[in-house]
Design an enzyme around this catalytic site. Sequence first.
Site, PDB file in Angstrom:
ATOM      1  CG  HIS A 207      -0.280   0.576   2.636  1.00 41.97           C
ATOM      2  ND1 HIS A 207       0.390  -0.482   3.116  1.00 41.97           N
ATOM      3  CD2 HIS A 207      -0.148   1.730   3.231  1.00 41.97           C
ATOM      4  CE1 HIS A 207       0.923   0.172   4.280  1.00 41.97           C
ATOM      5  NE2 HIS A 207       0.489   1.331   4.374  1.00 41.97           N
ATOM      6  NE  ARG A 208       5.262   1.472   4.699  1.00 37.11           N
ATOM      7  CZ  ARG A 208       5.092   2.200   5.692  1.00 37.11           C
ATOM      8  NH1 ARG A 208       4.775   3.439   5.400  1.00 37.11           N
ATOM      9  NH2 ARG A 208       4.844   1.693   6.677  1.00 37.11           N
TER      10      ARG A 208
END
Length: 365
Positions: A207-208
Amino acid sequence: MKVVSIVGARPQLVKLAAVAAAFAGTDHRHVIVHTGQHYDADLSDVFFSGLGIPDPDVHLGVGSGSHGVQTGTVLSALDPVLHAEKPDWVLVYGDTNSTLAGALSAVKQHLPVAHLEAGLRSFNRRMPEEHNRVLTDHCADLLLAPTAEAMRHLADEGLAPRAELAGDVMVDICLRIRDAVLAGEHPQPALPEGIDPSKPFLLATLHRPDNTDDPVRLSALVGALAALPVPVALLAHPRLVARAEQYGIDLAQGSVHVGRPLPYAGLVAAVMTSCGVVTDSGGLQKEAFLLDRVCTTVRPETEWVETLEDGWNHLVPDPHELAPDSWAALATRPAPRASRGTPYGDGTAAARVVALMERALADRA
């Protein structure tokens, strides 16, 4: 003692569960403010019901936006809330935009700030979380550090007089849920279609921004997961789904089976069912460690350096650049024989957090 807790994202809700339970056994007033930074039900609402957290006293509903817009919106919405409550402590958690906004709103109104999970450092200034945690530490009055390493970072920055070693409250809730899962008190997790829990599989999250915002990199990372020799249960964060759709990247390819984020108890059960974890999440790195599962972290650094000891966690910034056999062997490696120890505490950190705030308040009087 009156404490306002400010939360807004999934990892903060897990920590809040432990803190709220600790406050429930006292005469203190604990006010919960949910900023709504994570407004997706899979990342927010389900944690209140699944972890027994009291409903928020205030829900700001700020939603999404750029870092500046989101931080500013939370800050603006918090000002009147804190002005009305006038707590003895404003307790902020972790390293999100809600964390920084909560600290700034409080200090501008001369309200004491306690920072839970203080002192973590990745030393990667590309990470928005790194700016949030450093700025929050430097304006907070009480720094509640989870580890000895975090205490060292705070001392290096001249913050030792305000720092206390509290332990990690996430350990409290993780171990509690682990024991409940082992006792059969939670149903089997809703794993993605095609994952057989009786056979080896890896649990994965991405998700980063550094991993999702570049289409070339995201495509390469998904391809690396797809090439693994065991099924991969990819719990797809809304950010990942949005970027994949935007770039025309099919997440469900090769070994990858795509599912939704899980409630916390389901996540703990899924980690325990898996043979290992691949992630860029700070929280999931630590949960894998606590649950005796190896983790492969798709980042060049980690705040949780203790997980790297003895190979429980391994950093792989670019798995697609490794030879396929090397990448496969690394991601599916067996658990180390060495004991992992207890660098994050014994599961009683939340009670210490309350006691440390009590003591600091008494010292101010």
